[in-house]
Design an enzyme around this catalytic site. Structure first.
Site, PDB file in Angstrom:
ATOM      1  N   SER A  44       0.891  -0.854  -0.391  1.00 48.37           N
ATOM      2  CA  SER A  44       0.059   0.094  -0.004  1.00 48.37           C
ATOM      3  C   SER A  44       0.200   1.480  -0.135  1.00 48.37           C
ATOM      4  O   SER A  44       0.671   2.021  -0.749  1.00 48.37           O
ATOM      5  CB  SER A  44      -0.749   0.002   1.527  1.00 48.37           C
ATOM      6  OG  SER A  44      -1.924  -1.495   0.952  1.00 48.37           O
TER       7      SER A  44
ATOM      8  N   GLN B  60     -10.208   2.641  -2.069  1.00 45.37           N
ATOM      9  CA  GLN B  60      -9.382   2.938  -2.901  1.00 45.37           C
ATOM     10  C   GLN B  60      -9.697   3.740  -3.910  1.00 45.37           C
ATOM     11  O   GLN B  60      -9.312   4.530  -5.013  1.00 45.37           O
ATOM     12  CB  GLN B  60      -8.575   1.435  -4.344  1.00 45.37           C
ATOM     13  CG  GLN B  60      -8.007   0.537  -3.086  1.00 45.37           C
ATOM     14  CD  GLN B  60      -7.613  -0.674  -3.293  1.00 45.37           C
ATOM     15  OE1 GLN B  60      -8.528  -1.310  -4.682  1.00 45.37           O
ATOM     16  NE2 GLN B  60      -7.245  -1.046  -2.953  1.00 45.37           N
TER      17      GLN B  60
ATOM     18  N   GLU C 271      -8.499  -6.536   4.566  1.00 42.06           N
ATOM     19  CA  GLU C 271      -7.690  -8.105   4.056  1.00 42.06           C
ATOM     20  C   GLU C 271      -7.004  -9.132   4.913  1.00 42.06           C
ATOM     21  O   GLU C 271      -6.363  -9.586   4.895  1.00 42.06           O
ATOM     22  CB  GLU C 271      -6.526  -7.187   3.712  1.00 42.06           C
ATOM     23  CG  GLU C 271      -5.857  -6.210   4.635  1.00 42.06           C
ATOM     24  CD  GLU C 271      -5.126  -4.845   4.091  1.00 42.06           C
ATOM     25  OE1 GLU C 271      -3.501  -5.011   3.913  1.00 42.06           O
ATOM     26  OE2 GLU C 271      -5.548  -3.997   3.088  1.00 42.06           O
TER      27      GLU C 271
ATOM     28  N   HIS D  89     -13.507  -8.656  -3.987  1.00 48.36           N
ATOM     29  CA  HIS D  89     -11.882  -8.060  -3.671  1.00 48.36           C
ATOM     30  C   HIS D  89     -10.979  -9.360  -4.933  1.00 48.36           C
ATOM     31  O   HIS D  89     -11.681  -9.355  -5.743  1.00 48.36           O
ATOM     32  CB  HIS D  89     -11.118  -8.687  -2.357  1.00 48.36           C
ATOM     33  CG  HIS D  89     -11.536  -7.229  -1.745  1.00 48.36           C
ATOM     34  ND1 HIS D  89     -10.633  -6.998  -0.354  1.00 48.36           N
ATOM     35  CD2 HIS D  89     -12.369  -6.176  -1.639  1.00 48.36           C
ATOM     36  CE1 HIS D  89     -10.792  -6.325   0.125  1.00 48.36           C
ATOM     37  NE2 HIS D  89     -11.541  -5.716  -0.258  1.00 48.36           N
TER      38      HIS D  89
ATOM     39  N   LYS E 105       1.910 -11.728  -5.169  1.00 47.01           N
ATOM     40  CA  LYS E 105       1.147 -10.380  -6.366  1.00 47.01           C
ATOM     41  C   LYS E 105       1.386  -8.997  -4.794  1.00 47.01           C
ATOM     42  O   LYS E 105       1.336  -8.870  -4.986  1.00 47.01           O
ATOM     43  CB  LYS E 105      -0.640 -11.110  -5.620  1.00 47.01           C
ATOM     44  CG  LYS E 105      -1.515  -9.412  -5.318  1.00 47.01           C
ATOM     45  CD  LYS E 105      -2.567  -9.729  -5.379  1.00 47.01           C
ATOM     46  CE  LYS E 105      -3.932  -8.808  -5.613  1.00 47.01           C
ATOM     47  NZ  LYS E 105      -3.678  -7.816  -5.980  1.00 47.01           N
TER      48      LYS E 105
ATOM     49  N   ARG F  32     -14.092 -13.187  -1.589  1.00 46.87           N
ATOM     50  CA  ARG F  32     -14.292 -14.151   0.024  1.00 46.87           C
ATOM     51  C   ARG F  32     -14.558 -14.109   0.687  1.00 46.87           C
ATOM     52  O   ARG F  32     -13.954 -15.343   0.946  1.00 46.87           O
ATOM     53  CB  ARG F  32     -12.394 -12.740  -0.208  1.00 46.87           C
ATOM     54  CG  ARG F  32     -11.314 -12.482  -0.304  1.00 46.87           C
ATOM     55  CD  ARG F  32     -10.665 -11.293  -0.084  1.00 46.87           C
ATOM     56  NE  ARG F  32      -9.106 -11.413  -0.546  1.00 46.87           N
ATOM     57  CZ  ARG F  32      -8.120 -10.407  -0.082  1.00 46.87           C
ATOM     58  NH1 ARG F  32      -8.769  -9.245   0.890  1.00 46.87           N
ATOM     59  NH2 ARG F  32      -7.250 -10.671  -1.255  1.00 46.87           N
TER      60      ARG F  32
END
Length: 427
Positions: free
Chosen positions: A26, A169, A310, A337, A407, A341
């Protein structure tokens, strides 16, 4: 190409390890945006090198910025933003949400696309917000990837209203580029609460550290136009990526320490201190090192994870191994996401014998004897981490496509093995 399944190692006994984490995704991707828009060269000290951060660096290079390796650091020299350019965002939410406002400042067309599932992730609100600010975007009415930003070299800016209940975001993307808009921006959120508030705090904090004037009030963010100062960005360790390592202390009744843990941070992962303590861990902090010790048994968790969603996959895995029921709420937004999830966790935990029920905004998890088996990961790095944690206690857990963890944490399986090696310390 997907990698072969990984046999998650079973813990032979209590872990006793020190784990050094790479940089925060981030912070790295926010610093890359600010450096590319700054008034001179900037240095990122120990940035994360992962798929998400490399995608961001590649996107900015495509637009004319110079992002060069300098030892362990990145040196970023701004360039005249320009198209035509083709940008791939992979499955990275920060890239797909932060880049369109930057592309709007470029001269020329910028085509943006990503992985197949990325086309399902919420993008409509930020595209409509940019249109309201005068930016032309061609998306054939999908409100999703792929689309083309018709950059004109400038954005007027001003007030705009957005529903950012799907992802913080969507607001951060507007704020990071706003100093370069002629009138800055006033973003007003209307809708259900914005998730992941610590990430918005991180955005505001980093803008201010770059000399930008930012004012906030509930559901309103104002960024004044002006220069973004070139500077050195020292990237903190990624605290969310500590979750599975610290969780290993609970599962095995052992001890895990993470050095370099900042005393003051906006990272959501800092909430692990309280969340793991609530499950029965002994948590201590001294000299910049966070240590979590297990006691041999731990309980379930009742928590609203709206601001730290998260962390859900790893906490859900812990909850499936706990001695009492858990209820994790405030996380309906996780359906948008890297994968859905909530559905993924229900399917995979129940596939190993669990008793997990999906709620309108979360998960209900009841203790039940579990067994090994294939744990599918849906191209989601956090699912790999959750599966590894389960594997500590369950022989025979096969983790599908572990390479997807690249990732955010490319060396995860190596770090996991090192944590389990007797008498070893990482770093």
């Amino acid at each position: 190409m997907p990698s072969e399944p990984w046999s998650a190692p079973v813990a032979a006994g209590p872990v006793d390890a020190t784990v050094r984490l790479p940089g925060s995704k981030s912070m790295t991707n926010r610093a890359l945006i600010l450096a590319a828009l700054a008034d001179g060269p900037s240095r990122l000290v120990r940035p994360l090198r992962s798929r998400d951060s490399e995608l961001m660096a590649g996107a900015l290079r495509a637009l004319g910025a110079d992002v060069a390796e300098d030892g362990d650091d990145w040196l970023v020299r701004p360039g005249g933003l320009r198209g035509p350019a083709d940008v791939q965002v992979g499955l990275a939410g920060t890239v797909m949400r932060f880049l369109p406002p930057v592309a709007a400042l470029a001269t020329g067309d910028v085509a943006i696309d990503g992985d197949p599932y990325a086309r399902k992730r919420p993008m409509g609100p930020i595209l409509e917000a940019l249109r309201a600010l005068g930016v032309r975007i061609d998306d054939d009415g999908r409100g999703a990837l792929p689309f083309t930003v018709r950059g004109r070299g400038e954005v007027e800016g001003g007030p705009v209203t957005i529903d950012a209940s799907g992802s913080s975001q969507l607001i951060s993307g507007l704020l990071l580029a706003a100093p370069r808009f002629a009138k800055g921006v006033e973003v007003r959120h209307e809708g259900p609460p914005v998730p992941s508030a610590p990430h918005l705090e991180m955005t505001v904090r980093m803008l201010r550290e770059a000399g930008v004037t930012v004012e906030t009030e509930p559901d309103v963010w104002r960024v004044a136009p002006g220069a973004i100062a070139a500077r050195e960005w020292v990237i903190e360790p990624d605290l969310s990526n500590a979750a599975q390592f610290l969780g290993a202390a609970l599962v095995t009744g052992g001890r895990v320490s993470v050095p370099g843990w900042p005393a003051d941070t906006a990272q959501p992962g800092d909430a692990l201190r309280g969340l793991l303590a609530a499950m029965g861990a002994e948590v201590s902090y001294a000299g910049g090192t966070l240590t979590v010790a297990g006691t041999g048994a731990f309980t379930g968790l009742e928590a609203d994870l709206h601001e730290v969603g998260e962390l859900t996959p790893v906490l859900a895995a812990l909850a499936a191994l706990a001695s009492t029921p858990s209820r994790l709420t405030g996380i309906a937004h996780l359906r948008g996401h890297e994968t859905d999830r909530l559905a993924a966790l229900v399917a995979e935990l129940n596939g190993l014998g669990g008793d997990v029920r999906e709620l309108p905004d979360g998960l209900e998890i009841r203790p039940r004897p579990l067994h090994g088996g294939l744990f599918r990961t849906y191209d989601d790095h956090r699912m790999v981490m959750a599966a590894a944690l389960l594997g500590l206690a369950l022989p025979g857990v096969q983790v599908e496509n572990p390479a997807t963890v690249g990732k955010t944490l490319p060396n995860f399986t190596t770090m996991w093995a090192a944590m389990l090696a007797p008498g070893t310390r990482q770093g």
